[in-house]
Structure formats: C-alpha cells, structure tokens
Motif scaffolding. Sequence first.
Motif, mmCIF file in Angstrom:
data_model
loop_
_atom_site.group_PDB
_atom_site.id
_atom_site.type_symbol
_atom_site.label_atom_id
_atom_site.label_comp_id
_atom_site.label_asym_id
_atom_site.label_seq_id
_atom_site.Cartn_x
_atom_site.Cartn_y
_atom_site.Cartn_z
ATOM 1 N N GLU A 1 2.008 62.178 60.304
ATOM 2 C CA GLU A 1 0.747 62.641 59.740
ATOM 3 C C GLU A 1 0.064 63.629 60.672
ATOM 4 O OE1 GLU A 1 -1.655 59.420 58.343
ATOM 5 O OE2 GLU A 1 -3.329 60.780 57.878
ATOM 6 N N ASN A 2 0.103 63.350 61.942
ATOM 7 C CA ASN A 2 -0.478 64.275 62.910
ATOM 8 C C ASN A 2 0.145 63.992 64.284
ATOM 9 O OD1 ASN A 2 -1.775 61.939 63.791
ATOM 10 N ND2 ASN A 2 -3.499 62.359 62.434
ATOM 11 N N LYS A 3 -0.337 64.688 65.272
ATOM 12 C CA LYS A 3 0.252 64.566 66.596
ATOM 13 C C LYS A 3 0.139 63.134 67.129
ATOM 14 C CE LYS A 3 0.011 66.565 71.210
ATOM 15 N NZ LYS A 3 -0.906 67.153 72.202
ATOM 16 N N ASP A 4 -1.004 62.527 66.944
ATOM 17 C CA ASP A 4 -1.188 61.149 67.397
ATOM 18 C C ASP A 4 -0.121 60.213 66.846
ATOM 19 O OD1 ASP A 4 -3.398 62.025 68.697
ATOM 20 O OD2 ASP A 4 -4.850 60.826 67.585
ATOM 21 N N ALA A 5 0.215 60.436 65.597
ATOM 22 C CA ALA A 5 1.168 59.544 64.936
ATOM 23 C C ALA A 5 2.523 59.561 65.633
ATOM 24 C CB ALA A 5 1.319 59.924 63.471
ATOM 25 N N ILE A 6 2.840 60.673 66.257
ATOM 26 C CA ILE A 6 4.105 60.740 66.999
ATOM 27 C C ILE A 6 4.069 59.762 68.161
ATOM 28 C CG2 ILE A 6 5.642 62.208 68.350
ATOM 29 C CD1 ILE A 6 4.549 64.603 66.848
ATOM 30 N N LEU A 7 2.948 59.760 68.862
ATOM 31 C CA LEU A 7 2.816 58.870 70.013
ATOM 32 C C LEU A 7 2.891 57.406 69.581
ATOM 33 C CD1 LEU A 7 2.406 59.009 73.037
ATOM 34 C CD2 LEU A 7 -0.054 58.997 72.679
ATOM 35 N N PHE A 8 2.199 57.097 68.498
ATOM 36 C CA PHE A 8 2.236 55.727 68.011
ATOM 37 C C PHE A 8 3.656 55.324 67.648
ATOM 38 C CE2 PHE A 8 -2.404 56.257 66.851
ATOM 39 C CZ PHE A 8 -2.833 55.376 67.832
ATOM 40 N N ALA A 9 4.343 56.208 66.969
ATOM 41 C CA ALA A 9 5.718 55.914 66.560
ATOM 42 C C ALA A 9 6.591 55.667 67.772
ATOM 43 C CB ALA A 9 6.273 57.059 65.718
ATOM 44 N N LEU A 10 6.324 56.410 68.827
ATOM 45 C CA LEU A 10 7.073 56.253 70.067
ATOM 46 C C LEU A 10 6.879 54.851 70.635
ATOM 47 C CD1 LEU A 10 8.502 58.807 70.623
ATOM 48 C CD2 LEU A 10 6.750 59.457 72.250
ATOM 49 N N PHE A 11 5.637 54.402 70.632
ATOM 50 C CA PHE A 11 5.319 53.066 71.141
ATOM 51 C C PHE A 11 6.032 52.021 70.302
ATOM 52 C CE2 PHE A 11 0.958 54.762 72.538
ATOM 53 C CZ PHE A 11 1.553 55.336 73.639
ATOM 54 N N ASP A 12 5.881 52.174 69.013
ATOM 55 C CA ASP A 12 6.511 51.240 68.091
ATOM 56 C C ASP A 12 7.986 51.091 68.385
ATOM 57 O OD1 ASP A 12 4.298 50.628 66.670
ATOM 58 O OD2 ASP A 12 5.196 51.050 64.725
ATOM 59 N N ARG A 13 8.646 52.221 68.442
ATOM 60 C CA ARG A 13 10.086 52.225 68.647
ATOM 61 C C ARG A 13 10.433 51.575 69.979
ATOM 62 N NH1 ARG A 13 13.980 57.557 68.496
ATOM 63 N NH2 ARG A 13 12.986 57.915 70.510
ATOM 64 N N ALA A 14 9.678 51.936 71.024
ATOM 65 C CA ALA A 14 9.976 51.415 72.354
ATOM 66 C C ALA A 14 9.767 49.900 72.410
ATOM 67 C CB ALA A 14 9.111 52.112 73.391
ATOM 68 N N MET A 15 8.635 49.459 71.914
ATOM 69 C CA MET A 15 8.327 48.030 71.991
ATOM 70 C C MET A 15 9.255 47.220 71.095
ATOM 71 S SD MET A 15 6.085 47.619 74.284
ATOM 72 C CE MET A 15 5.636 45.894 74.011
ATOM 73 N N SER A 16 9.603 47.761 69.964
ATOM 74 C CA SER A 16 10.510 47.044 69.070
ATOM 75 C C SER A 16 11.850 46.821 69.757
ATOM 76 C CB SER A 16 10.724 47.834 67.781
ATOM 77 O OG SER A 16 9.507 47.988 67.114
ATOM 78 N N ARG A 17 12.362 47.883 70.333
ATOM 79 C CA ARG A 17 13.618 47.760 71.069
ATOM 80 C C ARG A 17 13.503 46.692 72.134
ATOM 81 N NH1 ARG A 17 15.301 53.922 72.722
ATOM 82 N NH2 ARG A 17 15.701 54.714 70.625
ATOM 83 N N PHE A 18 12.388 46.711 72.808
ATOM 84 C CA PHE A 18 12.137 45.795 73.905
ATOM 85 C C PHE A 18 12.211 44.347 73.438
ATOM 86 C CE2 PHE A 18 10.351 45.021 78.034
ATOM 87 C CZ PHE A 18 10.618 46.189 78.719
ATOM 88 N N ILE A 19 11.393 44.058 72.443
ATOM 89 C CA ILE A 19 11.306 42.681 71.952
ATOM 90 C C ILE A 19 12.627 42.251 71.315
ATOM 91 C CG2 ILE A 19 10.190 41.248 70.208
ATOM 92 C CD1 ILE A 19 7.574 42.706 70.849
ATOM 93 N N GLU A 20 13.212 43.169 70.590
ATOM 94 C CA GLU A 20 14.489 42.900 69.915
ATOM 95 C C GLU A 20 15.589 42.555 70.925
ATOM 96 O OE1 GLU A 20 17.575 45.730 67.544
ATOM 97 O OE2 GLU A 20 15.425 46.228 67.421
ATOM 98 N N LYS A 21 15.715 43.391 71.942
ATOM 99 C CA LYS A 21 16.731 43.132 72.965
ATOM 100 C C LYS A 21 16.464 41.817 73.667
ATOM 101 C CE LYS A 21 19.502 46.919 74.553
ATOM 102 N NZ LYS A 21 19.978 47.714 75.704
#
Lengths: 198, 198, 198, 198
Positions: free
Chosen positions: A51-71
Amino acid sequence: MAAVRGNGDKRKRILDAAVVEIARRGYYNTTVAMIARRAGVADGTIYLYFENKDAILFALFDRAMSRFIEKGRAQIPQQLGAEHKLRRIIELHLELVGEDRDLAIITQVELRHSLHFMGQLSRNQVRDYLGIIADVVAQGQAEGAFTPEAEPLLAAKAIFGVLDEMATDWILSRRNTRLESKAEAVAGLILGGIRLRA
Amino acid sequence: MAAVRGNGDKRKRILDAAVVEIARRGYYNTTVAMIARRAGVADGTIYLYFENKDAILFALFDRAMSRFIEKGRAQIPQQLGAEHKLRRIIELHLELVGEDRDLAIITQVELRHSLHFMGQLSRNQVRDYLGIIADVVAQGQAEGAFTPEAEPLLAAKAIFGVLDEMATDWILSRRNTRLESKAEAVAGLILGGIRLRA
Amino acid sequence: MAAVRGNGDKRKRILDAAVVEIARRGYYNTTVAMIARRAGVADGTIYLYFENKDAILFALFDRAMSRFIEKGRAQIPQQLGAEHKLRRIIELHLELVGEDRDLAIITQVELRHSLHFMGQLSRNQVRDYLGIIADVVAQGQAEGAFTPEAEPLLAAKAIFGVLDEMATDWILSRRNTRLESKAEAVAGLILGGIRLRA
Amino acid sequence: MAAVRGNGDKRKRILDAAVVEIARRGYYNTTVAMIARRAGVADGTIYLYFENKDAILFALFDRAMSRFIEKGRAQIPQQLGAEHKLRRIIELHLELVGEDRDLAIITQVELRHSLHFMGQLSRNQVRDYLGIIADVVAQGQAEGAFTPEAEPLLAAKAIFGVLDEMATDWILSRRNTRLESKAEAVAGLILGGIRLRA
DNA sequence: GATGAATGAGAGTTCATTCAT
DNA sequence: GATGAATGAACTCTCATTCAT
C-alpha cells in the motif's frame, strides 16, 4: 503454469531488495526507487504489492518474525526438558540472527526504531516470542530445575535482552566473528548467573 | 558572564526542545522548524549552534551518556565490593532511564538506530559504559565473588542487554509503573541466573 | 447480430459507467480504472472502444447533445406557432436536464470546462442547439409575435443562458425540487421581460 | 520600509501568475511549478503563501468576486431607480468580465467546474451577487416599474444566466469583439422580454 | 476480443539549509 | 548574534497507457 510463480516471485523480490537497501542505509534514507531498482521492477510496481512504503517495512517484520517463531517451533521438541529447551532457544536465536546480517540489522535496528513510531503492529509478535520463552521458564520451575523466585515473563525479557544485545553488538562491531560461537558462554551466564556458586 | 550564560542557555534550550520533539515523533519525523519553535528561536538560529540537524542528535547523545557515566562515577564509591557495586549500577541505570521518559526514548530507540547509520561517534561512550561494568565483573572475579568462567566484557554486555531490554520494554508498554521497581528482581536474575541453586 | 449487440453493449456500459463516475467526482478526479470497474470490464478493454480518456468525455457529450436535439426535433411540431414552440423548448430543456442528474452535472459542469480546453469538437453541437432556438425567434418575428428589435442569435443565447443557469443552480443546490416546475415562470420571464407592461 | 511590499507583492505575483496559467491550460493541467516559474519564485515559495494548490484557486475566486461586488457597490448609487440600477449592473458585469479575459475564463469556466467538486466555499459569494440583483428586482416591483409576477430571486438567476452566457460565449468564441458592446441589446431583452409589446 | 500486471513520467509537497536584513 | 523568508532538490505516490497472455 509458471505464471503463478511470477506474482509471488515479484513480491518476494521486492522484499528481498528492501532488506538489502534498508539494512545498508536505514529506512528513512532508503527511497522506494532504490528498492524498485534493486528488485528490477518499476517504481509503480511496488505499489501493486504494498500500500505504501511503510507497508514494506511491516511486511519485512512479519516475514522475519514468522520465520523465527516457525523455526523455533520446528526445531525445539516439545518433550525436551526446560534447560535443554532454553539452550536450544539461545542457539537458535543467535544462529538465525547470525545467518543473515542484513535481516539482522533490520530486526535489531529498524524494528526497534519503528515499533515506537509506526504503531504497535509488530510488537505483538515480539510478545509472542517472549511468551514462548516465558513458557519454558515456567516449565523449568514446574520441573524444579529453575528458581521459583523468578517471575517467568520478567525472566523471559531478561533472556531476550541478553540475546538481543549480543545480536546488536555483533552488528555494530563489524567484525567477522560468528554470532553462534557465543551461544555456550551466553547460556552459561543466563542459567548460572554471575555470582559464584557455593 | 551573563552573556556566556545567555549563549549556553540558547544551546541548552535547543537541546531540551529537541529531546521532547524527537522523543515524540522520532528523529526523521522531527523538523528543524519544530525544534526551533519549541526552543523559542528562529530556524536559522539553530545553525549558529549546530552544524546541521545530525549534530543536534549527536549532541543529545553526548549529553545523555555523559550524565549517565558522571552520575555513575559520583554515586558508586570505588571501595565498594563488586556485588554491591553491580547492584548499585543496576539501580542507577533503571533510575536514570526511568527519570526522564523522553530522554529514555531517545537513548533506547534513536540512539540504537543512529549508532549504525550515523557513524561511530557515540558508540565510544557506550563502550566506556560497558567498560565500567566489565571492570566491576573483573573486580568480582578477583574478589572470588563472581564466577571466573565469565569473560568480563561478555558478561558486561549481557548485563547491559538485560537493563536495556527492561528500559525498552518500559518505554514501549506505555504503562505507568516505575522502572526502578524492577531493580531488585533484575539484580537477582543477573547475579543468580535462572537455574535453581543446589 | 448478437455479436454486434454485445459489442455495442460494452461500449454503452463504459459510457454509462463514465457518466456516473465523472458526475460524482469530476473528470480529472475520475480514473480510467474507476470507470472500468463500474462498467465491469478490464482497464485495458476501455482502450478497445476509446482511443484515450478524453475520447470517453467527447463521446459522452455527443451522446447527450444528440439525445437533446433529437428529442427536441421529435417533440416540437414544425407547424406550431413560435411562442408555443419556445414554451415547448423551455419545458423540454428543463425536463431533459432534470431527468438525469448525473448527466446534467456533466453537461452543465464538465462540458463547459471542456469546451474551452479540449477543442471545439463539442461546441458545434451547442451551436446547432442555439441555431434551433434562433430559428424559432426569427419565426416569431416573421409572425409578428416577437419584437423585431432582438437579434435572433443574441436572443437565443440569452434564452439558453437563462435555461442553463436554472439547470446549474438546480445542480449546485442539492435540493430535491423538480426542475420542470420552474418552466412556467421561466417562460413568463423570457417572453415578457421584467419591466411592467403598460 | 519597502520590505512590507515584498510580502504582499509576492502573494499577488503568485495569484497573477496563476490566473494566466490556469486560464491558458485549465486548473488540472496547470502545475504548481508552472505558476511558480511565471511568478518568478521557487516552487516551495508557493507553499509559504498557500496551503496547497487548491487554496490558490479559492484565493483567485475570492479576489475576483470581491472586486466584482466592491466595484458594484462603488459604482451603483443607492438612490438610483431600479431600471437604471439594473442597466448599470448589466453594463458593469459585462465591462468587468470583458476587462480581463484570463480572469473571465477562470470565473466562467473554472469556477463553475470547481464549485461542484471542491466544496461550496465560493458559491456563497455568487449567492451574495444574486442577492444584490434580487434586491434591485424587488425595488423595481415596489416602485411599480417591474412586473409583480416575477419572484425576485428567480428573476435574478435568470438575469445572471443571461449575463453569464454572454460572457461564456464571448470567451469560447475567440473573436475580438468587446463584450460591453452587447450591454444595450441585452438590457433590452431582459427588461422587455421577447414578446412584442401591444 | 479481453485481460490486468506492469510501466515510468510526472505530479504535489516537504524541509534542511542559506543569507540579506 | 538573530531572524525567517526563500530556496530547490528530492521524496512518495498516482494513473493513463501498453502488451504478453
């Protein structure tokens, strides 16, 4: 057929490009155009996926933390004793952060920065992570292995703080040591404290 | 005399204004004009006291860390035993951070961010602070009070990490608890670790 | 046959969608994508039926003015006296504009705007309409019913101006009155003027 | 001393530049940069005097309508009879519009367009103007000079419509006639209507 | 014919910094 | 020293249009 890949592919390419650029320059010094160029797409294309630049950062966090918790979930067997689990968490944390320096910079440096100013969206996932550690502490207390004096959530925060500082220190000192190499010593400190045992 | 104070006064007013504004909005979302307005000076006046916007942030860190180290030195008697010293450091750290929420936000959130992207200027002072803690750890080992297994600098980082996480957690959760109230429990964890003593 | 209808159908659907969207937001604030969505076609499909966005607006004017002139021709018998004809024109104009508020907004608000900046394409049809009114004025003068002092085209413009202002006023004031209800009074003014008759 | 002029001067220069550019290309096809260039200021300077691009257009309306009403008040003596007043209004309207073609384009074409989509701010002033005309109509009825059948506000709208159409027609036809030359004929039509007097 | 993902030029707006007063 | 109006480079985001499928 392969067309389906195209879509997911492009979103992933944008995120991957964002990790590198933001890690290198910080969020506010990274322009959307820089990310687009590295991702090999047009500027406007970014806005088809975010949606905007901020959303990229949020998506990055999501992806990183998901990987983290998942692993974490995948590699720490439920039936393990609390001390073993905690050691495993410490190893995994340092391993995962140490794996991708760019991503680490973002989670250690940008995440922290943005949590406060861009809303609480991502703090929830940190909370989840703290919850997992707190559960292990409680398990250890139930097993009689950990001191009953420690409030589990407080202990979890302390543990997270130690791990986080190790990671941050590793990033800020640009040395080429492996982050995982500290796992043993760190586990010793967390478990045994600093005071000499009688 | 009065002239000099007038001068120092204006510089101080700019820094004080900067703390409030940057804490509230973050460095990149704070404009020089906002700082000037709160300080009650003209935009251009800022540039008589600081070379550019970044310089304001650096000066802020300098001032904050100096106060920190200075207060530490003043309030921790040299002749104290290591454990007492460490307890005192823990108390002081939480106290000082807890005293001024705006300043805390900046050191916990903006400092970290800037350390990486704005050069090493301020990192030195963190290093000084870690050195002070490491010295206390070494002293404790010499006294036979602390475990000789711990590498002092690593232990210092771990301790700093715990304190730092407590501070960050306090800032991000906007609750109204006093940060100092955790000092006792935190000291217990750091000294005794999490494993139950035999 | 069905194929041709399908074709015309899609073009019509696009124009109908355009009327609604442009009336609601104005030409420049309406995107091609908005029109496509309302029409239920893909963005690209628009360009199979119209050369570009401007062409949609022109087509809209064409359609609207054609209907206008066509209805006028169909519903005003040639053999009528000039005064009856003029009254009928006034009624019809207000009726037609009042029938479809969305279309009215476009002809009253967007047409005027575009006449000046998008070339003369559509101005011709307004000229045709003025010509029809002017003919009626001339007929009235020939019949000895209308004042010979009035230059027919000027009078036609004045009449058109009155009708146009009534329509514009009706659109800008969002009241729910029926536009046609003013026909009688308007006809009185146009025919008799404002000065009291001896 | 002359410094005070600098300010008002710059705002005026921006508005004057805006009139020319917007008249030439329409509001949406005029960029802030174009206005800035013609005004001889930097792009950013525009925003010291106007909140955003829309605000320039509003200010233009304000200025134009104020001049209009002001001149009307100054040049139409209160004690005049209604018919003379009305003739004077007609002359003045056509004179003022005819004086500055660029401004006329904006009031006739852009005003109309924006009234509907940018809120009602400026419509109020049109209402004021209509009110002035309506008052004259009512005065004429009281004097027994104007027909009592006409509802004053409706008559005012009709009169305004005639004047407005003359102005619009003058703009759209790029001929070099003087707009004021139509005043006499227009007044005749408005006062006497089109029907031949007995 | 129909689609809609992709494009990239170009818009409005912000703001650190300068400099005449 | 102090001011604050002025600057203009640089940013984010939009959207008419294209074209491979």
